[in-house]
Design a protein around this motif. Sequence first.
Motif, PDB file in Angstrom:
ATOM      1  N   ILE A   1      55.369  15.701  50.281  1.00 17.73           N
ATOM      2  CA  ILE A   1      54.582  14.425  50.980  1.00 17.73           C
ATOM      3  C   ILE A   1      55.157  14.136  52.500  1.00 17.73           C
ATOM      4  N   MET A   2      56.288  13.833  52.397  1.00 14.86           N
ATOM      5  CA  MET A   2      56.788  13.642  53.668  1.00 14.86           C
ATOM      6  C   MET A   2      56.324  14.587  54.902  1.00 14.86           C
ATOM      7  N   GLN A   3      56.555  15.965  54.816  1.00  9.75           N
ATOM      8  CA  GLN A   3      56.262  16.750  55.574  1.00  9.75           C
ATOM      9  C   GLN A   3      54.829  17.060  55.873  1.00  9.75           C
ATOM     10  N   LEU A   4      54.108  16.833  54.937  1.00  7.75           N
ATOM     11  CA  LEU A   4      52.624  17.142  55.101  1.00  7.75           C
ATOM     12  C   LEU A   4      51.371  16.298  55.102  1.00  7.75           C
ATOM     13  N   GLY A   5      51.772  15.255  54.181  1.00 10.70           N
ATOM     14  CA  GLY A   5      50.936  14.341  54.020  1.00 10.70           C
ATOM     15  C   GLY A   5      49.849  15.038  52.962  1.00 10.70           C
ATOM     16  N   LYS A   6      48.626  14.689  53.132  1.00 12.44           N
ATOM     17  CA  LYS A   6      47.504  15.321  52.255  1.00 12.44           C
ATOM     18  C   LYS A   6      46.644  16.328  53.060  1.00 12.44           C
ATOM     19  N   VAL A   7      46.837  17.721  52.248  1.00 16.85           N
ATOM     20  CA  VAL A   7      46.401  18.752  52.982  1.00 16.85           C
ATOM     21  C   VAL A   7      45.040  19.153  52.383  1.00 16.85           C
ATOM     22  N   LYS A   8      44.332  19.251  53.463  1.00 14.18           N
ATOM     23  CA  LYS A   8      42.661  19.427  53.019  1.00 14.18           C
ATOM     24  C   LYS A   8      42.094  20.712  52.866  1.00 14.18           C
ATOM     25  N   LEU A   9      41.396  21.155  51.872  1.00  8.03           N
ATOM     26  CA  LEU A   9      40.906  22.451  51.771  1.00  8.03           C
ATOM     27  C   LEU A   9      39.620  22.613  52.602  1.00  8.03           C
ATOM     28  N   LEU A  10      39.613  23.522  53.558  1.00  2.94           N
ATOM     29  CA  LEU A  10      38.203  23.960  54.060  1.00  2.94           C
ATOM     30  C   LEU A  10      37.583  24.970  53.678  1.00  2.94           C
ATOM     31  N   PRO A  11      36.352  25.197  54.015  1.00  8.40           N
ATOM     32  CA  PRO A  11      35.773  26.199  53.246  1.00  8.40           C
ATOM     33  C   PRO A  11      35.935  27.673  53.929  1.00  8.40           C
ATOM     34  N   PHE A  12      35.470  28.682  53.368  1.00  9.05           N
ATOM     35  CA  PHE A  12      35.874  30.252  53.880  1.00  9.05           C
ATOM     36  C   PHE A  12      34.910  30.276  55.147  1.00  9.05           C
ATOM     37  N   PHE A  13      35.618  30.733  56.252  1.00 12.23           N
ATOM     38  CA  PHE A  13      34.889  31.177  57.501  1.00 12.23           C
ATOM     39  C   PHE A  13      35.369  32.630  57.750  1.00 12.23           C
ATOM     40  N   VAL A  14      34.476  33.431  58.443  1.00 14.73           N
ATOM     41  CA  VAL A  14      34.735  34.712  58.841  1.00 14.73           C
ATOM     42  C   VAL A  14      35.998  34.571  59.912  1.00 14.73           C
ATOM     43  N   PRO A  15      37.127  35.323  59.853  1.00 15.90           N
ATOM     44  CA  PRO A  15      38.137  35.069  60.826  1.00 15.90           C
ATOM     45  C   PRO A  15      37.664  35.063  62.142  1.00 15.90           C
ATOM     46  N   GLY A  16      38.210  34.100  63.061  1.00 18.98           N
ATOM     47  CA  GLY A  16      37.607  34.111  64.537  1.00 18.98           C
ATOM     48  C   GLY A  16      36.559  33.006  64.736  1.00 18.98           C
ATOM     49  N   ASP A  17      35.836  32.607  63.743  1.00 21.09           N
ATOM     50  CA  ASP A  17      34.453  32.075  64.058  1.00 21.09           C
ATOM     51  C   ASP A  17      34.966  30.674  64.424  1.00 21.09           C
ATOM     52  N   PRO A  18      34.391  30.166  65.643  1.00 21.27           N
ATOM     53  CA  PRO A  18      34.613  28.788  66.248  1.00 21.27           C
ATOM     54  C   PRO A  18      34.090  27.740  65.408  1.00 21.27           C
ATOM     55  N   ALA A  19      33.595  27.980  64.215  1.00 25.53           N
ATOM     56  CA  ALA A  19      33.355  26.941  63.358  1.00 25.53           C
ATOM     57  C   ALA A  19      34.710  26.447  62.749  1.00 25.53           C
ATOM     58  N   MET A  20      35.520  27.083  62.530  1.00 24.22           N
ATOM     59  CA  MET A  20      36.727  26.679  61.903  1.00 24.22           C
ATOM     60  C   MET A  20      37.520  25.699  62.681  1.00 24.22           C
ATOM     61  N   GLY A  21      37.401  25.583  64.277  1.00 24.39           N
ATOM     62  CA  GLY A  21      37.857  24.674  64.951  1.00 24.39           C
ATOM     63  C   GLY A  21      36.946  23.406  64.799  1.00 24.39           C
ATOM     64  N   ASP A  22      35.594  23.631  64.562  1.00 30.67           N
ATOM     65  CA  ASP A  22      34.840  22.396  64.551  1.00 30.67           C
ATOM     66  C   ASP A  22      35.218  21.595  63.214  1.00 30.67           C
ATOM     67  N   ALA A  23      35.560  22.289  62.200  1.00 32.95           N
ATOM     68  CA  ALA A  23      35.869  21.832  60.937  1.00 32.95           C
ATOM     69  C   ALA A  23      37.059  20.976  60.929  1.00 32.95           C
TER      70      ALA A  23
ATOM     71  N   PRO B   1      40.478  28.948  68.412  1.00 31.45           N
ATOM     72  CA  PRO B   1      39.845  27.622  68.041  1.00 31.45           C
ATOM     73  C   PRO B   1      40.419  26.873  67.171  1.00 31.45           C
ATOM     74  N   LEU B   2      41.425  27.367  66.145  1.00 32.21           N
ATOM     75  CA  LEU B   2      42.218  26.553  65.161  1.00 32.21           C
ATOM     76  C   LEU B   2      43.262  25.816  66.049  1.00 32.21           C
ATOM     77  N   HIS B   3      43.832  26.486  66.786  1.00 33.49           N
ATOM     78  CA  HIS B   3      44.851  25.797  67.549  1.00 33.49           C
ATOM     79  C   HIS B   3      44.529  24.836  68.566  1.00 33.49           C
ATOM     80  N   THR B   4      43.500  25.052  69.390  1.00 33.31           N
ATOM     81  CA  THR B   4      43.045  23.981  70.050  1.00 33.31           C
ATOM     82  C   THR B   4      42.534  23.070  69.706  1.00 33.31           C
ATOM     83  N   ALA B   5      41.709  23.114  68.254  1.00 39.14           N
ATOM     84  CA  ALA B   5      41.198  22.002  67.802  1.00 39.14           C
ATOM     85  C   ALA B   5      42.215  20.856  67.052  1.00 39.14           C
ATOM     86  N   PHE B   6      43.385  21.379  66.991  1.00 43.92           N
ATOM     87  CA  PHE B   6      44.459  20.690  66.390  1.00 43.92           C
ATOM     88  C   PHE B   6      45.015  19.657  67.630  1.00 43.92           C
TER      89      PHE B   6
END
Length: 215
Positions: free
Chosen positions: A123-145, A77-82
């Motif tokens: 800065i050049m390679q990443l821009g701003k990096v957002k901190l997302l909250p903790f999710f249980v590994p594999g939770d589809p909510a990661m993709g939603d975030a 879900p992380l990959h497909t969301a990107f």
Amino acid sequence: MSESATTREQICLMAKSMFDRGLTHGSTGNLSVRLSDGTLLVTPTGSSMGFLDPARISHLSVQGELLSGDRPTKEIPLHTAFYETRHSAGAVVHLHSCHSVALSLLPEIDPDNVLPPLTAYGIMQLGKVKLLPFFVPGDPAMGDAVRGLAGRRSAVLLANHGPVVAGRDLAAAVHAMEELEATARLALLLRGTAATALNPDQIARIVERYDVDWI
């Protein structure tokens, strides 16, 4: 050699390079590449990035169905969301790299931009990096975030878990991931010191010259 065969070899080579240098360990981490027909090659679930078999790489249809190879990572879900939100993305890398995870645990970091502006390349390679909250590994909510960011970030840091980076191709995604981990290490090494970070004017000049997404 076909696009798929060449990419499979590249996935194994890049993954082993990161594994051998300690950027990932055990069976942690996963990566994917989007082929020209829109299908995905993804590292299999439970696999070690240091010992991948090109023939066993998961091949997924545009709809996410397994076409060949082993079952894909549960973090798909992380990959497909990107891919859905950043149309320029050709590859996604997710690691549990030590310094990045450690940085995600610190209470003083800025959740909207977790990396301090220590180097131009961060800065050049990443821009701003957002901190997302903790999710249980594999939770589809990661993709939603990730989808909630509407494609505005090429990199995120999952709290207590690890970084995820999208790039135009696999090499770009891996290099950006390495830059994220190196910057996180610098931030930890310099924590509590009076280190001189880049100032707003210097950041603005980098952003303008290299057309960085700085939102």
